[in-house]
Design an enzyme around this catalytic site. Structure first.
Site, short mmCIF file in Angstrom:
data_model
loop_
_atom_site.label_atom_id
_atom_site.label_comp_id
_atom_site.label_asym_id
_atom_site.label_seq_id
_atom_site.Cartn_x
_atom_site.Cartn_y
_atom_site.Cartn_z
CB VAL A 1 33.57 28.92 -20.08
CG1 VAL A 1 34.18 30.22 -19.57
CG2 VAL A 1 33.83 28.76 -21.58
CB CYS A 2 33.70 29.54 -15.32
SG CYS A 2 33.72 30.15 -13.62
CB THR A 3 31.25 26.53 -12.39
OG1 THR A 3 30.33 27.52 -12.85
CG2 THR A 3 32.11 27.12 -11.28
#
Length: 322
Positions: free
Chosen positions: A107-109
């Site tokens: 998720v995300c970075t």
């Protein structure tokens, strides 16, 4: 009986709390909806089993240390500022353990952690739009796609950011349990089960840059409000007071895409919103968005989204909270 699935969230200092709690709540609600508290076994772990502080200051108490965690069915790797200089022990653990998981999710970075462990080489992935260029530059063996809210490549799935992590988790629940249970989870969380992975991270207006010159900026806004009008290059150039060739060249230079491509994006976004948020018929939506005929709109949807307008509405219709 549905098999029990272990979902493990590795935690670290400066993790983004919603990258953890968003997907975790989806899987937890799925247990409730299915009437089976053991459907998903949700676990959190840190390198040494000690609590960590999230990027917002919230302290999270893990269930265990990573070395005590067995390879899970699904590994969900969150993002956060802590991914900028990750603990090498976490990266080593991911390199060794993640390949044994049936599903690997970031998720995300969190994608940077998977990339550092060498798990994304040769894969199509995404991350938060603000970090896509950095991810691509640091890991050239990865094919970074900056627009989709999530990307699935084999057993690896990467999501763009907080809400995209929820979208991806709902897609996994739908894959496990079917559409109706996933819809029930979305209702419980008062969110929409309607965003396909290839939906852009931005609206059509935000996905492109605003033109520097006022006449071109005015055209950008006018298009959004007048989709039934003649939006050909000649007509738009006349409105801007420029020759068609000069207008097309200037628009592409300042906006980053051709006028035709911009019109296509705005029309598609408007049509999707009407299909999601109203009961208007397909013919009415096609007319309101300037497609002219339902068949023209159908071709545009299939080309961009891989689904007809009717199928899009069926799959991504709004939900009434339970």
């Amino acid at each position: 009986m549905t098999p029990r699935r272990t979902v493990l969230f590795p935690l670290f200092e400066e993790v983004q709390s919603l990258d953890v709690t968003g997907p975790l709540e989806v899987f937890d609600r799925a247990c409730f909806v299915a009437g089976d508290p053991d459907l998903y076994e949700l676990r959190t772990a840190t390198v040494d089993g000690e609590p960590v502080r999230t990027s917002s200051g919230l302290r999270l108490m893990p269930d265990m240390a990573l070395h005590d965690a067995e390879a899970p069915h699904a590994l969900v790797v969150p993002g956060g500022t802590g991914t900028r200089a990750p603990d090498p022990r976490l990266v080593d653990w991911l390199r060794e353990t993640a390949p044994r998981a049936e599903r690997i999710v970031s998720v995300c970075t969190g994608a940077f952690l998977l990339a550092a462990a060498g798990l994304l080489d040769g894969r199509r992935v995404t991350t938060h739009w603000a970090h896509c260029a950095d991810l691509a530059e640091r890991y050239p063996a990865i094919r970074v796609e900056p627009e989709p809210i999530y990307v699935r490549d084999g057993n690896i799935a990467t999501a763009a950011g907080v809400t995209a992590g929820i979208d991806l988790a709902l897609a996994l629940v739908e894959e496990d349990l079917g559409r109706e249970p996933a819809l029930a989870v979305a209702r419980r969380l008062v969110v929409f089960l309607r965003r396909p992975g290839n939906q852009t991270q931005f609206s059509a207006q935000l996905a492109v840059q605003a033109a520097r010159r006022a006449p071109l900026r005015d055209i950008q806004h006018w298009v959004v409000e007048n989709l039934e009008a003649d939006l050909s290059v000649d007509a738009l150039a006349d409105r801007a007071g420029l020759s068609p060739r000069h207008f097309a060249r200037a628009f592409h230079s300042e906006v980053g895409m051709t006028p035709g491509r911009y019109v296509d994006r705005v029309r598609l976004e408007a049509a999707r919103r009407l299909l999601e948020d109203t009961a208007d018929g397909v013919e009415s939506v096609a007319r309101a968005c300037g497609y002219g005929t339902p068949e023209a709109m159908r071709r545009a949807f299939v080309r961009a989204l891989g689904a007809s307008p009717a199928e899009y509405r069926r799959r991504f219709r709004p939900l009434t909270p339970a």
